[in-house]
Write a protein that holds these residues in place. Structure first.
Motif, mmCIF file in Angstrom:
data_model
loop_
_atom_site.group_PDB
_atom_site.id
_atom_site.type_symbol
_atom_site.label_atom_id
_atom_site.label_comp_id
_atom_site.label_asym_id
_atom_site.label_seq_id
_atom_site.Cartn_x
_atom_site.Cartn_y
_atom_site.Cartn_z
ATOM 1 N N ILE A 33 -4.066 5.536 -0.419
ATOM 2 C CA ILE A 33 -4.078 5.435 0.807
ATOM 3 C C ILE A 33 -5.248 7.277 0.551
ATOM 4 N N ALA A 34 -4.121 8.438 0.303
ATOM 5 C CA ALA A 34 -4.482 9.704 0.042
ATOM 6 C C ALA A 34 -5.902 9.622 -1.302
ATOM 7 N N LYS A 35 -5.458 8.763 -1.578
ATOM 8 C CA LYS A 35 -6.736 8.708 -3.210
ATOM 9 C C LYS A 35 -8.195 8.373 -2.569
ATOM 10 N N LYS A 36 -8.044 7.421 -1.740
ATOM 11 C CA LYS A 36 -9.130 6.384 -1.075
ATOM 12 C C LYS A 36 -9.736 7.715 -0.015
ATOM 13 N N ALA A 37 -9.537 7.823 0.880
ATOM 14 C CA ALA A 37 -9.760 9.040 1.699
ATOM 15 C C ALA A 37 -10.428 10.296 0.923
ATOM 16 N N GLY A 38 -9.568 10.796 -0.301
ATOM 17 C CA GLY A 38 -10.093 11.846 -0.923
ATOM 18 C C GLY A 38 -9.469 13.188 -0.181
ATOM 19 N N VAL A 39 -8.155 12.673 -0.226
ATOM 20 C CA VAL A 39 -7.215 14.228 0.821
ATOM 21 C C VAL A 39 -6.127 14.389 -0.552
ATOM 22 N N ALA A 40 -4.956 15.697 -0.375
ATOM 23 C CA ALA A 40 -3.956 15.529 -0.827
ATOM 24 C C ALA A 40 -2.800 14.787 -0.286
ATOM 25 N N GLU A 41 -1.808 14.043 -1.026
ATOM 26 C CA GLU A 41 -1.526 12.893 0.409
ATOM 27 C C GLU A 41 -0.602 13.984 1.041
ATOM 28 N N GLY A 42 -0.299 15.004 0.673
ATOM 29 C CA GLY A 42 0.692 15.776 2.290
ATOM 30 C C GLY A 42 -0.340 16.183 3.219
ATOM 31 N N THR A 43 -0.982 15.707 3.037
ATOM 32 C CA THR A 43 -2.019 16.100 4.382
ATOM 33 C C THR A 43 -1.745 14.910 5.016
ATOM 34 N N ILE A 44 -1.657 13.120 4.543
ATOM 35 C CA ILE A 44 -1.492 12.418 5.692
ATOM 36 C C ILE A 44 0.143 12.881 5.827
ATOM 37 N N PHE A 45 1.188 13.372 5.621
ATOM 38 C CA PHE A 45 2.177 13.352 6.430
ATOM 39 C C PHE A 45 1.825 14.698 7.653
ATOM 40 N N ARG A 46 0.924 15.480 7.175
ATOM 41 C CA ARG A 46 1.424 16.718 8.110
ATOM 42 C C ARG A 46 0.601 15.883 9.485
ATOM 43 N N HIS A 47 0.352 14.370 9.494
ATOM 44 C CA HIS A 47 -0.543 14.396 10.697
ATOM 45 C C HIS A 47 0.384 13.235 11.178
ATOM 46 N N TYR A 48 1.818 12.614 10.327
ATOM 47 C CA TYR A 48 2.008 10.876 9.977
ATOM 48 C C TYR A 48 3.271 11.403 9.646
ATOM 49 N N GLU A 53 8.532 -3.560 17.049
ATOM 50 C CA GLU A 53 7.289 -3.393 17.786
ATOM 51 C C GLU A 53 5.787 -3.522 17.317
ATOM 52 N N LEU A 54 5.215 -4.246 16.706
ATOM 53 C CA LEU A 54 4.110 -4.452 17.301
ATOM 54 C C LEU A 54 4.061 -5.576 16.992
ATOM 55 N N THR A 95 0.789 -0.981 0.153
ATOM 56 C CA THR A 95 0.192 0.011 -0.694
ATOM 57 C C THR A 95 0.466 1.500 0.023
ATOM 58 N N SER A 96 0.546 2.184 -0.667
ATOM 59 C CA SER A 96 1.559 3.720 -0.533
ATOM 60 C C SER A 96 -0.123 5.102 -0.358
ATOM 61 N N THR A 97 1.308 4.943 -0.199
ATOM 62 C CA THR A 97 0.342 6.524 0.986
ATOM 63 C C THR A 97 -0.839 7.854 -0.388
ATOM 64 N N SER A 98 -0.359 7.451 -1.180
ATOM 65 C CA SER A 98 -0.706 8.150 -2.643
ATOM 66 C C SER A 98 -2.214 7.252 -2.751
ATOM 67 N N THR A 127 5.383 9.342 8.735
ATOM 68 C CA THR A 127 5.611 8.161 8.020
ATOM 69 C C THR A 127 4.458 7.343 7.734
ATOM 70 N N LYS A 128 4.941 6.687 6.751
ATOM 71 C CA LYS A 128 3.405 5.602 6.213
ATOM 72 C C LYS A 128 3.803 4.377 7.844
ATOM 73 N N LYS A 129 4.956 4.081 8.227
ATOM 74 C CA LYS A 129 4.986 3.462 9.345
ATOM 75 C C LYS A 129 4.103 3.186 10.326
ATOM 76 N N ASP A 130 4.065 5.553 11.228
ATOM 77 C CA ASP A 130 3.139 5.807 12.254
ATOM 78 C C ASP A 130 1.927 6.068 11.718
ATOM 79 N N LEU A 131 1.919 6.239 10.506
ATOM 80 C CA LEU A 131 0.180 5.933 10.190
ATOM 81 C C LEU A 131 -0.323 4.630 10.681
ATOM 82 N N LEU A 132 0.414 2.626 10.476
ATOM 83 C CA LEU A 132 0.793 1.785 11.086
ATOM 84 C C LEU A 132 0.464 1.739 12.253
#
Length: 222
Positions: free
Chosen positions: A45-60, A132-133, A40-43, A62-67
């Motif tokens: 996830i962003a597309k499915k969420a209907g947001v810009a990819e940069g929005t993901i990185f404002r909150h997380y 970590e998991l 899975t790519s962050t792009s 890295t992708k691992k931080d999101l996981l």
């Protein structure tokens, strides 16, 4: 996505998530459970969420931080309390028979998996690849459950309802057999024509006959 929304609200009830964060988490759960973390790519996830990819990185970061932001509260607030509250009731009950324990255990797991399948898929898929998991899983669940499970096995061995082998082996046989059914049912072949009642009964009978003491053979010699 109503069910996913309720899960997200439960997992992040102590945090003030924006609507965009909720959409990101919901999209990440769907994507991680369908394709796995590495696929899975962050792009996506962003597309499915209907947001810009940069929005993901404002909150997380890295992708691992999101996981980890999904798995950590899932273990702490969803799976661990479920195990502690509901599974402990089963493990702490002195059943008259090993069969009664098995039926209660499988019914307990069945209900949980049906209501938490996407999150469960992520957990199972990613634990082997993220230390970590694995550490969180051991801390929140495995260590707390093992001792109770072991005492239950010893109890049934003393009643001569389970063969006298190391309790760790009995626990492993139970877990791999029961979870093997659930994996096949919900992860590998979910669209197959399943008869759940029949399959659960077969699973129980397999464990009963596989772990019951061997019957003594009668001496047929003249």
């Amino acid at each position: 996505m109503q069910e996913s929304d309720s899960i997200i609200d439960h997992l992040f009830e102590d945090e003030k998530l924006t609507d965009k964060q909720k959409k990101i988490i919901e999209a990440a759960i769907d994507s991680f459970s369908e394709k796995g973390y590495s696929g899975t790519s962050t792009s996506e996830i962003a597309k499915k969420a209907g947001v810009a990819e940069g929005t993901i990185f404002r909150h997380y970061k890295t992708k691992k931080d999101l996981l980890l932001s999904i798995i950590a509260p899932m273990l702490a607030k969803s799976i661990a309390p479920f195990v502690i509250k509901d599974l402990y009731k089963i493990l702490d009950t002195k059943y008259d028979s090993y069969e009664g324990f098995l039926r209660a255990m499988i019914a307990n797991r069945y209900v949980f998996l049906k209501h938490n399948l996407p999150l469960f898929k992520i957990l199972i898929q990613e634990i082997p690849f993220h230390p970590e998991l694995k550490e969180q899983f051991m801390e929140h669940i495995a260590k707390k459950v093992y001792t109770r499970f072991e005492s239950l096995v010893v109890y049934f061995q003393e009643k001569e309802q389970i063969i006298n082998i190391p309790p760790a082996s009995v626990i492993r046989f139970n877990i791999t057999t029961i979870m093997g059914y659930f994996f096949t049912r919900y992860l590998f072949f979910p669209d197959a024509d399943w008869n759940d009642d029949e399959e659960i009964e077969i699973t129980i009978q397999f464990l009963l006959h596989g772990l019951s003491p061997l019957a003594k053979k009668e001496d047929d010699s003249p």
